[in-house]
Design a protein around this motif. Structure first.
Motif, short mmCIF file in Angstrom:
data_model
loop_
_atom_site.label_atom_id
_atom_site.label_comp_id
_atom_site.label_asym_id
_atom_site.label_seq_id
_atom_site.Cartn_x
_atom_site.Cartn_y
_atom_site.Cartn_z
N UNK A 94 15.47 6.70 1.20
CA UNK A 94 14.53 7.53 0.45
C UNK A 94 13.31 6.69 0.06
N UNK A 95 13.56 5.51 -0.51
CA UNK A 95 12.45 4.64 -0.90
C UNK A 95 11.68 4.15 0.32
N UNK A 96 12.40 3.79 1.38
CA UNK A 96 11.74 3.36 2.63
C UNK A 96 10.77 4.45 3.11
N UNK A 97 11.25 5.70 3.14
CA UNK A 97 10.43 6.80 3.64
C UNK A 97 9.22 7.08 2.76
N UNK A 98 9.36 6.91 1.46
CA UNK A 98 8.22 7.05 0.55
C UNK A 98 7.16 6.02 0.93
N UNK A 99 7.59 4.79 1.13
CA UNK A 99 6.65 3.72 1.48
C UNK A 99 6.07 3.91 2.88
N UNK A 100 6.86 4.42 3.80
CA UNK A 100 6.38 4.62 5.17
C UNK A 100 5.25 5.65 5.22
N UNK A 101 5.19 6.53 4.25
CA UNK A 101 4.16 7.57 4.22
C UNK A 101 2.91 7.13 3.46
N UNK A 102 2.93 5.94 2.88
CA UNK A 102 1.78 5.44 2.12
C UNK A 102 1.00 4.43 2.96
N UNK A 103 -0.31 4.60 3.01
CA UNK A 103 -1.17 3.75 3.84
C UNK A 103 -1.08 2.27 3.45
N UNK A 104 -0.89 1.97 2.19
CA UNK A 104 -0.87 0.56 1.77
C UNK A 104 0.34 -0.20 2.30
N UNK A 105 1.37 0.50 2.73
CA UNK A 105 2.56 -0.14 3.29
C UNK A 105 2.63 -0.01 4.82
N UNK A 106 1.55 0.44 5.45
CA UNK A 106 1.59 0.76 6.88
C UNK A 106 2.02 -0.40 7.76
N UNK A 107 1.68 -1.62 7.40
CA UNK A 107 2.05 -2.76 8.23
C UNK A 107 3.54 -3.08 8.15
N UNK A 108 4.15 -2.83 7.02
CA UNK A 108 5.55 -3.22 6.82
C UNK A 108 6.52 -2.08 7.12
N UNK A 109 6.18 -0.88 6.71
CA UNK A 109 7.05 0.29 6.90
C UNK A 109 6.35 1.19 7.91
N UNK A 110 6.58 0.93 9.18
CA UNK A 110 5.79 1.58 10.22
C UNK A 110 6.20 3.01 10.52
N UNK A 111 7.45 3.33 10.29
CA UNK A 111 7.89 4.69 10.57
C UNK A 111 9.04 5.05 9.63
N UNK A 112 9.18 6.33 9.30
CA UNK A 112 10.29 6.74 8.44
C UNK A 112 11.62 6.65 9.17
N UNK A 113 12.68 6.58 8.40
CA UNK A 113 14.04 6.56 8.93
C UNK A 113 14.63 7.95 8.74
N UNK A 114 15.05 8.55 9.82
CA UNK A 114 15.62 9.90 9.78
C UNK A 114 17.11 9.78 9.44
#
Length: 151
Positions: A94-114
């Motif tokens: 849940x937290x990973x996916x929140x970060x994956x959708x935020x531009x400031x984390x784009x380099x680290x969290x490149x895609x959401x986890x289904x």
């Protein structure tokens, strides 16, 4: 140099998918015997893949250091119960996916986890996801909430 290595590692490292075809029973009951670890396209040290076409799910983890970490530092299979792994995975994805959708984390969290809490992926998928998310948090000094994984 550390920032360069981390950036390069993260850009090329993460592809994690848990895919389930809609219309299938939400109680996907897989086991270590049903899951077939294999490597595909990368060297064994770069890719961990679990696939079971009959259950229609696939997990692919591409990270240069994960396989080594998994076999040298992770707790062995069976150390944690499946309910513990599931609860951590739900919270962390849940937290990973929140970060994956935020531009400031784009380099680290490149895609959401289904990952769906309503699907029982079985022990092996939960074990690998838990360990990847633990590895990710430890090696990148990130915290996805809840209990902090130990190195």
């Amino acid at each position: 140099m550390k920032v360069f290595f981390t950036t390069c590692s993260l850009i090329a490292s993460l592809l994690f998918l848990v895919a389930c075809k809609s219309g299938k029973d939400n109680n996907v009951n897989s086991s270590v015997a049903a899951a077939k670890p294999a490597t595909e396209g990368k060297s064994k040290n770069d890719t961990v893949r679990i696939a079971n076409d009959s259950l229609e799910y696939e997990v692919i983890i591409i990270d240069p250091g994960f396989n080594t970490w998994l076999y040298s530092r992770a707790k062995p299979r069976g150390y944690y119960g499946e309910s513990y792994l599931r609860s951590r995975n739900i919270q962390w994805t849940i937290e990973w996916n929140i970060r994956a959708r935020q531009a400031r984390y784009a380099d680290m969290y490149q895609m959401p986890i289904d990952y769906s809490a309503s699907i029982n992926y079985g022990y092996e998928v939960n074990y690998l996801l838990f360990n990847y998310l633990s590895y990710f948090q430890i090696t990148n000094n990130q915290r996805l909430g809840g209990l902090v994984p130990r190195d």
